[in-house]
Design a protein around this motif. Structure first.
Motif, mmCIF file in Angstrom:
data_model
loop_
_atom_site.group_PDB
_atom_site.id
_atom_site.type_symbol
_atom_site.label_atom_id
_atom_site.label_comp_id
_atom_site.label_asym_id
_atom_site.label_seq_id
_atom_site.Cartn_x
_atom_site.Cartn_y
_atom_site.Cartn_z
ATOM 1 N N LEU A 77 31.297 5.202 -14.344
ATOM 2 C CA LEU A 77 29.897 5.647 -14.366
ATOM 3 C C LEU A 77 29.655 6.784 -15.360
ATOM 4 C CD1 LEU A 77 28.903 5.496 -10.580
ATOM 5 C CD2 LEU A 77 28.641 3.769 -12.350
ATOM 6 N N ASN A 79 29.678 7.020 -18.536
ATOM 7 C CA ASN A 79 28.860 6.742 -19.711
ATOM 8 C C ASN A 79 27.450 6.268 -19.386
ATOM 9 O OD1 ASN A 79 30.701 7.456 -21.654
ATOM 10 N ND2 ASN A 79 31.699 5.440 -21.618
ATOM 11 N N LEU A 82 22.056 7.295 -16.485
ATOM 12 C CA LEU A 82 21.500 7.659 -15.181
ATOM 13 C C LEU A 82 22.289 6.971 -14.090
ATOM 14 C CD1 LEU A 82 17.681 7.187 -15.831
ATOM 15 C CD2 LEU A 82 18.796 9.358 -15.255
ATOM 16 N N ASP A 84 22.869 6.892 -9.547
ATOM 17 C CA ASP A 84 22.466 7.378 -8.233
ATOM 18 C C ASP A 84 23.547 6.905 -7.265
ATOM 19 O OD1 ASP A 84 21.434 8.061 -5.819
ATOM 20 O OD2 ASP A 84 19.446 7.184 -6.162
ATOM 21 N N PHE A 87 25.566 3.669 -7.915
ATOM 22 C CA PHE A 87 24.819 2.735 -8.765
ATOM 23 C C PHE A 87 24.533 3.289 -10.151
ATOM 24 C CE2 PHE A 87 23.665 1.243 -4.520
ATOM 25 C CZ PHE A 87 23.811 -0.131 -4.668
ATOM 26 N N ILE A 88 24.374 2.348 -11.086
ATOM 27 C CA ILE A 88 23.834 2.693 -12.399
ATOM 28 C C ILE A 88 22.327 2.500 -12.304
ATOM 29 C CG2 ILE A 88 23.763 2.024 -14.840
ATOM 30 C CD1 ILE A 88 26.653 0.815 -14.323
ATOM 31 N N LYS A 89 21.564 3.467 -12.816
ATOM 32 C CA LYS A 89 20.099 3.361 -12.761
ATOM 33 C C LYS A 89 19.568 2.977 -14.127
ATOM 34 C CE LYS A 89 17.430 6.708 -10.881
ATOM 35 N NZ LYS A 89 17.132 8.065 -10.352
ATOM 36 N N VAL A 90 18.713 1.986 -14.154
ATOM 37 C CA VAL A 90 18.097 1.586 -15.433
ATOM 38 C C VAL A 90 16.590 1.462 -15.226
ATOM 39 C CG1 VAL A 90 20.145 0.296 -16.193
ATOM 40 C CG2 VAL A 90 18.326 -0.899 -14.969
ATOM 41 N N ASN B 49 30.055 -0.992 -7.948
ATOM 42 C CA ASN B 49 30.753 -0.574 -9.163
ATOM 43 C C ASN B 49 32.194 -0.133 -8.926
ATOM 44 O OD1 ASN B 49 28.592 -1.011 -11.107
ATOM 45 N ND2 ASN B 49 27.540 0.616 -9.982
ATOM 46 N N SER B 154 15.609 0.239 -11.615
ATOM 47 C CA SER B 154 16.408 -0.782 -10.951
ATOM 48 C C SER B 154 17.826 -0.245 -10.821
ATOM 49 C CB SER B 154 16.428 -2.065 -11.774
ATOM 50 O OG SER B 154 15.150 -2.671 -11.773
ATOM 51 N N ILE B 156 21.886 -0.967 -10.560
ATOM 52 C CA ILE B 156 22.802 -1.998 -11.053
ATOM 53 C C ILE B 156 24.192 -1.816 -10.436
ATOM 54 C CG2 ILE B 156 23.822 -3.049 -13.112
ATOM 55 C CD1 ILE B 156 20.786 -3.235 -13.105
#
Lengths: 99, 491
Positions: A77, A79, A82, A84, A87-90, B49, B154, B156
């Motif tokens: 995570l 790189n 964002l 949370d 999770f990766i936030k997009v 992840n 969103s 991921i």
């Protein structure tokens, strides 16, 4: 082959990129030159020549079905601009239906 | 603008004019330990992840490497579906930008799928038929996007990104929701049978997209289709197709034009709704994946996989009928799951009474599995065969064996069956004196029925036999009893 501004717009949509009018002009010139180059290559008669799909002759470079954890989640995570929790936030990727 | 389809039940008379044409695309997640092109774990239910390495994250300078097992599993499935196997394979990049695949493309197969045309046999209410497969190809799955955790973002989870899938693509070769449901059921049975996918639709191990169109009967051109995405149960496959067929018939009957659409299924009310009006002209710009060398499968490799496949359900289904004389129902029940067929196969190592073995497995044993949650092998194959034998010898009646002996065997797996049967006092007796006593008791107890019998109501013999059976608590050998009764009633 003439590159039209519609073609540039279409490519931009597919690549999810945005260009200014100035940039579009440059792109137009660049793309036309690239296409010209490929058109030139097309003059070579390739009848009977198999398309070259891979650069080397390597075949069946396969891996055994083994699990190896190579990096931790924390590292994974690092790189992401964002995150949370885990999770990766997009930016929202579906449009919200207001109807 | 996205609108929910308005459901107007078509007049059945009008509906008769049309024929539905259905093609399915089924994604099955291969149950390999690692992903398709890297060593991250391929597992369901890990924390978000968790199973994510540099290849999944598409870091610069990475080199993917194909999982040997995934190739093998795809070939196994191809053979199980009667497909030709493509011996020269390479992968292709399918380009689209979406955050669930950080590379910006999905590694898939394009012009050369690993398995060519084939078919899967389904058993419909009107008989057996083969559903034609167009091909099966290998590809990686995308990650998971969650849209309802935040207003503006969103979320991921890339655990699923890069996990191995086979996509099984049928021809537009089905004509009802029933057929489509049966096809998916059969496919799920097959992937489980050969153990290449757990077939768990709830967890997304199998997902189905349905292409549905309708046309007037007799028409050969296909109508405009709608594609319903991501159906995650067999029920939903059926319901979505039923709804689509009715929706389209309604539209044509009202003189409306059907546009090609991508739709989604709403399981709360069994309807579908458009998620993309008209097909946006997707351009995936496929090209051969240069980072993955081609995969070449020798004849020997394919034959070896073929020889190591377990006997397939359709083959056993036929064999049980032709070689063992079982009926369709028994054969179908025994080949519902591999575990059942394996058990049957081991039972018939110890007995040649195939019908009895089928009756036991499809009857009392299955009942105990359902009601008591026992596992299939709780009663070992040879002990079941012993039970079949003592019933065949007339030592214990089938009903006593099923209702008393079987539970006793499950409780006590070491004591011999003969001892258990005698402890239960269910051993049938051929002792003439004892039998005669029971017969006399019954005849004396029912003078009116005896009179009726003597007047010619011969059907009553069954009643008398039943009474003796009851009186003896199942221990009377009924063949002798019938004879004794007939003799006694003659006088």
């Amino acid at each position: 082959m003439e590159v039209t501004s519609e073609m540039i717009d279409r490519l931009a949509v597919l690549a999810k990129l945005k260009f200014s009018e100035e940039e579009k002009k440059e792109l137009n010139t660049d793309l036309e030159r690239m296409i010209e180059f490929v058109e030139k290559l097309k003059e070579v008669d390739t009848t009977g020549t198999e398309p070259l799909l891979h650069i080397t002759d390597a075949v069946n470079v396969l891996r055994e079905d083994e699990v190896k954890q190579t990096i931790t989640r924390q590292e994974a995570l690092l790189n992401a601009p964002l995150t949370d929790g885990n999770f990766i936030k997009v930016p929202k990727v579906i449009k919200k239906e207001t109807e | 603008m996205l609108t929910k389809g308005i459901f107007l039940p078509p007049m059945s008379e009008a509906a008769q004019k049309y024929e539905a044409v259905i093609g399915l695309e089924v994604h099955a997640r291969l149950s390999t330990k690692s992903k398709l092109f890297c060593s991250d774990a391929n597992s369901y239910g890990a924390a978000p992840n968790e199973n994510v390495g540099v290849i999944t994250l598409a870091h610069p300078g990475i080199l993917p490497k194909t999982n040997k097992k995934a190739i093998e599993y795809a070939v196994m499935m191809g053979i199980a579906c009667n497909c030709s196997i493509n011996q020269k394979n390479y992968f292709a990049r399918k380009h689209y930008f979406y955050p669930d695949l950080p590379k910006g493309f999905q590694t898939s197969q394009h012009t050369v799928p690993i398995c060519g045309p084939g078919f899967v046999t389904i058993k419909t209410s009107t008989g057996e038929r083969n559903v034609k497969l167009h091909h099966i190809h290998l590809e990686e799955d995308a990650g998971k996007s969650i849209h309802d955790m935040d207003e503006d973002y969103s979320y991921i989870d890339l655990n699923r990104a890069g996990t191995p899938l086979i996509e099984i693509v049928t021809e537009p070769d089905m004509h009802s929701a029933e057929e489509a449901g049966l096809f998916v059921t059969e496919l799920r049975k097959l992937v489980r049978w050969i153990n290449v996918c757990d077939g768990n639709m709830e967890e997304g191990s199998m997902r189905c997209d349905a292409n549905v169109s309708i046309r007037l009967k007799g028409e050969t051109k296909l109508g405009t289709k709608a594609e319903v995405k991501n159906l995650n149960s067999i029920r939903n496959v059926r319901k979505a197709i039923e709804f689509e067929i009715d929706r389209m018939i309604g539209m044509l009957e009202r003189g409306e034009k059907i546009y090609q659409q991508t739709r989604s299924f709403d399981a709360s009310n069994d309807t579908t709704f458009a998620i993309r009006e008209k097909e946006e002209a997707n351009d995936y710009r496929y090209f051969p994946e240069p980072d993955l060398p081609p995969v070449s499968l020798s004849n020997e490799y394919v034959i070896n996989i073929k020889n190591n496949l377990p006997a397939l359900p359709q083959v056993l289904y036929k064999k049980y009928q032709t070689e063992f004389g079982l009926n369709e129902y028994d054969a179908a029940q025994l080949t519902l799951e591999k575990e059942i067929a394996d058990y049957f196969e081991s039972v018939i190592q110890h007995t040649t009474n195939y019908k009895a073995a089928a009756n036991w497995i499809n009857g009392p044993i299955k009942q105990l599995i359902n009601e008591e949650g026992i596992s299939l092998n709780t009663v070992s194959a040879n002990r079941l065969a012993e039970m079949i034998e003592i019933v065949d010898k007339g030592e214990v009646s089938f009903s006593n064996a099923a209702s008393k002996l079987l539970p006793a065997i499950i409780k006590n797996n070491t004591e011999s069956i003969a001892v258990l049967a005698s402890q239960l006092n269910i051993i049938q007796t051929g002792d003439a004196g004892q039998l005669q006593e029971w017969v006399n008791t019954v005849i004396n107890k029912m003078p009116e029925k005896v009179a009726e019998y003597k007047k010619g109501k011969k059907g009553l013999i069954g009643l008398f036999v039943g009474e003796v059976k009851k009186l003896s608590k199942g221990r009377a050998d009924l063949k002798s009893v019938t004879q004794l009764l007939e003799d006694a009633l003659k006088s």
